[in-house]
Design a protein around this motif. Structure first.
Motif, PDB file in Angstrom:
ATOM      1  N   ARG A  34       0.839  -1.201   0.000  1.00  0.00           N
ATOM      2  CA  ARG A  34       0.000   0.000   0.000  1.00  0.00           C
ATOM      3  C   ARG A  34       0.878   1.256   0.000  1.00  0.00           C
ATOM      4  O   ARG A  34       0.600   2.216  -0.716  1.00  0.00           O
ATOM      5  CB  ARG A  34      -0.921  -0.010   1.223  1.00  0.00           C
ATOM      6  N   VAL A  35       1.938   1.239   0.806  1.00  0.00           N
ATOM      7  CA  VAL A  35       2.851   2.384   0.837  1.00  0.00           C
ATOM      8  C   VAL A  35       3.502   2.585  -0.525  1.00  0.00           C
ATOM      9  O   VAL A  35       3.604   3.706  -1.033  1.00  0.00           O
ATOM     10  CB  VAL A  35       3.928   2.181   1.927  1.00  0.00           C
ATOM     11  N   ALA A 253      -7.549  20.415  -8.563  1.00  0.00           N
ATOM     12  CA  ALA A 253      -7.415  19.004  -8.922  1.00  0.00           C
ATOM     13  C   ALA A 253      -6.070  18.446  -8.490  1.00  0.00           C
ATOM     14  O   ALA A 253      -5.912  17.252  -8.286  1.00  0.00           O
ATOM     15  CB  ALA A 253      -7.591  18.829 -10.437  1.00  0.00           C
ATOM     16  N   GLU A 254      -5.072  19.334  -8.342  1.00  0.00           N
ATOM     17  CA  GLU A 254      -3.741  18.872  -7.976  1.00  0.00           C
ATOM     18  C   GLU A 254      -3.539  18.840  -6.463  1.00  0.00           C
ATOM     19  O   GLU A 254      -2.560  18.297  -5.989  1.00  0.00           O
ATOM     20  CB  GLU A 254      -2.684  19.800  -8.592  1.00  0.00           C
ATOM     21  N   ALA A 255      -4.469  19.457  -5.697  1.00  0.00           N
ATOM     22  CA  ALA A 255      -4.289  19.515  -4.257  1.00  0.00           C
ATOM     23  C   ALA A 255      -4.266  18.105  -3.692  1.00  0.00           C
ATOM     24  O   ALA A 255      -5.090  17.265  -4.029  1.00  0.00           O
ATOM     25  CB  ALA A 255      -5.417  20.325  -3.629  1.00  0.00           C
ATOM     26  N   ASP A 256      -3.299  17.835  -2.823  1.00  0.00           N
ATOM     27  CA  ASP A 256      -3.146  16.513  -2.232  1.00  0.00           C
ATOM     28  C   ASP A 256      -3.179  16.691  -0.727  1.00  0.00           C
ATOM     29  O   ASP A 256      -2.230  17.173  -0.126  1.00  0.00           O
ATOM     30  CB  ASP A 256      -1.817  15.897  -2.685  1.00  0.00           C
ATOM     31  N   THR A 257      -4.298  16.315  -0.109  1.00  0.00           N
ATOM     32  CA  THR A 257      -4.474  16.534   1.324  1.00  0.00           C
ATOM     33  C   THR A 257      -4.148  15.293   2.137  1.00  0.00           C
ATOM     34  O   THR A 257      -4.414  15.249   3.331  1.00  0.00           O
ATOM     35  CB  THR A 257      -5.922  16.964   1.612  1.00  0.00           C
ATOM     36  N   THR A 258      -3.561  14.274   1.508  1.00  0.00           N
ATOM     37  CA  THR A 258      -3.212  13.066   2.233  1.00  0.00           C
ATOM     38  C   THR A 258      -1.949  13.292   3.055  1.00  0.00           C
ATOM     39  O   THR A 258      -1.191  14.240   2.837  1.00  0.00           O
ATOM     40  CB  THR A 258      -2.978  11.897   1.267  1.00  0.00           C
ATOM     41  N   ALA A 259      -1.693  12.387   3.995  1.00  0.00           N
ATOM     42  CA  ALA A 259      -0.477  12.472   4.810  1.00  0.00           C
ATOM     43  C   ALA A 259       0.758  12.377   3.933  1.00  0.00           C
ATOM     44  O   ALA A 259       1.741  13.099   4.141  1.00  0.00           O
ATOM     45  CB  ALA A 259      -0.479  11.359   5.853  1.00  0.00           C
ATOM     46  N   LEU A 260       0.709  11.500   2.925  1.00  0.00           N
ATOM     47  CA  LEU A 260       1.867  11.358   2.045  1.00  0.00           C
ATOM     48  C   LEU A 260       2.065  12.607   1.194  1.00  0.00           C
ATOM     49  O   LEU A 260       3.197  13.023   0.932  1.00  0.00           O
ATOM     50  CB  LEU A 260       1.690  10.122   1.148  1.00  0.00           C
ATOM     51  N   THR A 295       2.257  20.756  12.936  1.00  0.00           N
ATOM     52  CA  THR A 295       3.030  20.517  14.154  1.00  0.00           C
ATOM     53  C   THR A 295       3.326  19.027  14.316  1.00  0.00           C
ATOM     54  O   THR A 295       4.454  18.636  14.662  1.00  0.00           O
ATOM     55  CB  THR A 295       2.277  21.043  15.389  1.00  0.00           C
ATOM     56  N   ARG A 296       2.326  18.175  14.078  1.00  0.00           N
ATOM     57  CA  ARG A 296       2.549  16.727  14.174  1.00  0.00           C
ATOM     58  C   ARG A 296       3.521  16.255  13.098  1.00  0.00           C
ATOM     59  O   ARG A 296       4.385  15.411  13.354  1.00  0.00           O
ATOM     60  CB  ARG A 296       1.215  15.984  14.050  1.00  0.00           C
ATOM     61  N   LEU A 297       3.374  16.785  11.893  1.00  0.00           N
ATOM     62  CA  LEU A 297       4.271  16.421  10.795  1.00  0.00           C
ATOM     63  C   LEU A 297       5.697  16.819  11.134  1.00  0.00           C
ATOM     64  O   LEU A 297       6.645  16.048  10.910  1.00  0.00           O
ATOM     65  CB  LEU A 297       3.820  17.112   9.508  1.00  0.00           C
ATOM     66  N   ARG A 298       5.851  18.007  11.696  1.00  0.00           N
ATOM     67  CA  ARG A 298       7.190  18.471  12.071  1.00  0.00           C
ATOM     68  C   ARG A 298       7.805  17.557  13.122  1.00  0.00           C
ATOM     69  O   ARG A 298       8.989  17.209  13.050  1.00  0.00           O
ATOM     70  CB  ARG A 298       7.094  19.905  12.588  1.00  0.00           C
TER      71      ARG A 298
END
Length: 500
Positions: A34-35, A253-260, A295-298
């Protein structure tokens, strides 16, 4: 991040299979698969014909930007080349690794002599053995080795901590350390530590064959290495405001709001601004997520070594990201980077597909790569040919996005009877290119050839075009509008790949 690390720093000759990769990183196959699919979708990974995976072209673009910006990865070459010539030695720049008890090879200048060492950028190096590691250890302190069992690489490796401490104390006075056979049995080296302007601990070392290097030679080389370390410590990162790479605007259409997707944007920010970015509103804006999410991503990025906090409180490229960039190297030339894009386009259209690269410094274009399509009758083109900007689809797709001065100084020389030789005609053609996103040309550069081309960009401006060329007698068999749309879609995919 573990999947990416394996793809970048442990690449098997033919890529990773899902089963093998899952075993190495200690995850189940479904999770790893999946990754990998998410990474492939964003071109951070790519899959080969044998269903094996390797680092993708987007990673190479990001690594290329970090090489272009970072003071050590991108600017150390001149300093270490000069040192190599003066010392008649192989030169390494080693930086502290993602794990405090190790370093990694960041920059390498190999000496062309009878003895070569198995060295590759990105490889992990010990701190207790070898000149470069010991020079780093002299700066960092022996405490980082408290919970580490010191490996013996040969009979000369020092594994006694008291003896190691004595050697490092002497190095502090001289400004450099020496090592004879302590890491590589056949090597003698001298290294000096320095701190990069961006804050990383590093060392530069000169390595020579042990059999031809006396103690007097090491003493001669020591001050040269120490001076080179001082010069490396003065190198500054390229300021994005002085050499900006404007990002192409994202559509909804290009916006990617996923964690990846957010993680990829963080990599892009760190690659573009290795000296650091403000972790407040500026980072939130660049990532395109809420403040708590950023903040979590950082926190995750810092814990893994992807990022680090500078003394000034900014978020900067961390040791793991720098190691990835060292292993991947500078961005390869566009033809090598876009091979798969051209092959896919040729297969999708059935026609001969070509890549034309535009050099903004010389305002010239060259058709660098040609991929024949599967159609039994296709047009043959020669790679390496200069492309006029005023005639043919490939050139006009580029010229339409150049500045007015370049457009007006085009000579409009006739190449075939169909070449545009009147400025009004050329202006109409270029306006149409800008309006619909692709160019067409009927026998303008090559008699009896019909071409369609779409421009692509790299964030700094027009970078080239992709072209489909077919024999004119088959023109009426094709849906030109549909073919132009396919080309524009392929060019947009290339633009997304190249834009930070």
């Amino acid at each position: 991040m573990r999947v990416l690390d394996a793809l970048i720093t442990q690449p098997p000759p033919h890529g990773w299979g899902v089963r093998e990769l899952a075993g190495v990183i200690g995850e189940n196959r479904s999770t790893v698969n999946r990754v990998l699919q998410g990474l492939v979708e964003r071109r951070l990974a790519e899959v080969g014909s044998t269903a094996t995976y390797r680092a993708g072209p987007r990673l190479r673009v990001l690594a290329g930007r970090l090489h272009a910006r970072h003071p050590i990865l991108g600017q150390a070459a001149t300093v270490i080349a000069d040192l190599a010539a003066r010392c008649d030695a192989t030169i390494m720049v080693v930086m502290q690794g993602p794990w405090p008890s190790t370093g990694f090879l960041a920059v390498l200048h190999e000496h062309e002599g009878p003895v070569r060492y198995q060295l590759t950028p990105g490889m992990v190096l010990p701190l207790h053995a070898g000149a470069a590691g010991k020079a780093l250890l002299a700066t960092i302190g022996l405490d980082v080795l408290d919970d580490v069992e010191l490996e013996r690489f040969g009979e000369d490796t020092i594994v006694d901590r008291k003896r190691l401490a004595t050697e490092l104390a002497g190095a502090e006075q001289a400004g450099y350390v020496t090592s004879v056979g302590q890491h590589i049995p056949l090597a003698a080296g001298v290294a000096a530590p320095f701190a990069a302007v961006t804050g990383e601990n590093a060392a530069v070392s000169a390595t020579r064959p042990r059999y031809s290097t006396s103690d007097d030679e090491l003493t001669r080389i020591g001050p040269l290495v120490r001076d080179a370390a001082a010069a490396l410590g003065r190198l500054r990162p390229v300021d994005p405001t002085e050499q900006p790479f404007p990002a192409a605007p994202r559509t909804s259409a290009e916006a990617d709001t996923t964690a990846l997707g957010r993680f990829e944007r963080l990599l892009a920010v760190l690659a573009d601004q290795p000296g650091g970015v403000s972790p407040g509103r500026e980072l939130v804006s660049l990532i395109g997520a809420s403040a708590p999410t950023v903040t979590r991503l950082r926190a995750t990025a810092e814990a893994s070594g992807i990022a680090r906090t500078t003394d000034g409180g900014d978020l900067a490229a961390g040791p793991l990201l720098l190691r990835w960039a060292a292993a991947l190297g500078p961005q390869p030339p566009l033809p090598a980077l876009l091979t798969d894009d051209l092959a896919q386009l040729a297969a999708a259209t059935g026609e001969t597909t070509a890549l034309t690269v535009f050099d903004r410094s010389t305002t010239t274009a060259v058709m660098t790569t040609v991929v024949p399509g599967p159609n039994p009758v296709h047009y043959g083109l020669g790679a390496g040919a200069p492309i006029p900007l005023h005639a043919g689809a490939a050139g006009k797709a580029i010229l339409a996005h150049c500045d007015r001065e370049l457009i007006e100084k085009q000579p409009l020389d006739p190449i075939t009877p169909r070449t545009p030789t009147h400025r009004d005609q050329l202006e109409r053609d270029l306006t149409l290119v800008r309006d619909r996103g692709w160019a067409e040309a009927d026998g303008e550069r090559i008699p009896d050839a019909f071409g369609i081309a779409a421009p692509f960009f790299d964030g700094a401006g027009i970078a080239g075009s992709v072209t489909v060329t077919i024999p004119r007698f088959r023109k009426d068999e094709l849906d030109i509008t549909q073919l132009g749309a396919k080309l524009a879609e392929a060019a947009a995919r290339i633009t997304r790949l190249l834009t930070i």
